[in-house]
Scaffold this motif. Sequence first.
Motif, short mmCIF file in Angstrom:
data_model
loop_
_atom_site.label_atom_id
_atom_site.label_comp_id
_atom_site.label_asym_id
_atom_site.label_seq_id
_atom_site.Cartn_x
_atom_site.Cartn_y
_atom_site.Cartn_z
N GLY A 289 0.83 -1.21 0.00
CA GLY A 289 0.00 0.00 0.00
C GLY A 289 0.86 1.25 0.00
N GLY A 290 0.19 2.36 -0.10
CA GLY A 290 0.87 3.66 -0.11
C GLY A 290 0.07 4.66 -0.93
N ASN A 291 0.73 5.76 -1.25
CA ASN A 291 0.07 6.83 -2.01
C ASN A 291 0.62 6.91 -3.43
OD1 ASN A 291 -1.52 7.73 0.16
ND2 ASN A 291 0.20 8.89 0.98
N VAL A 292 -0.29 7.20 -4.36
CA VAL A 292 0.08 7.43 -5.75
C VAL A 292 -0.40 8.84 -6.09
CG1 VAL A 292 -0.16 6.67 -8.14
CG2 VAL A 292 -0.30 4.99 -6.27
N ARG A 293 0.54 9.66 -6.57
CA ARG A 293 0.19 11.03 -6.93
C ARG A 293 0.28 11.21 -8.43
NH1 ARG A 293 -0.32 15.54 -4.32
NH2 ARG A 293 0.75 14.82 -2.45
N VAL A 294 -0.77 11.82 -9.00
CA VAL A 294 -0.72 12.32 -10.37
C VAL A 294 -0.79 13.84 -10.22
CG1 VAL A 294 -1.91 12.50 -12.58
CG2 VAL A 294 -1.76 10.28 -11.44
#
Length: 166
Positions: free
Chosen positions: A56-61
């Motif tokens: 898991g974690g964060n995905v930034r666009v």
Amino acid sequence: MKKITFILIALISGSAFAQNAAEAIGTADISAEIVTPIKIENGTAMNFGSIVAAEGGNVRVNTEGNRTFSNTNMDVTSATTITAATFDVTAANNYAYSITIPSTVLTGTGSDMAISFTQDLLGDTDGTATGSGTAQKLKVGGLLTVASGQLAGTYSGTVSVTVAYE
């Protein structure tokens, strides 16, 4: 008797021509300006692309459509193009307006995934802008939170952008 009649006539005619001290009249000009309504066109799609859930974690666009990961184990070559959303906003020339983008979730096969949004309109990122009288490009990026062990599948949602004159 002539004196009384004369005094009475003088009092009546004098009061008819005297200004009333208890009343005054002033005037002011009135004007109004009708401003074109603010409008926003439906945007292009935002796409986070293919992601491995891993731990898991964060995905930034970001607003330019570039993708980054807080956990590099999530990175995989995407089968689809990564894109930020773009909207056309038209507001009257020199009139300030606010931009509001509430968080939302992507729903699909597994647990919902939260998204918070960022925006950029001609370099302004504070949620306010000034109209130009013509369409302005509003770019919207997002931060997607992916849970550890998120189920594989397609997830979708909608971003709603509100613009309003201040």
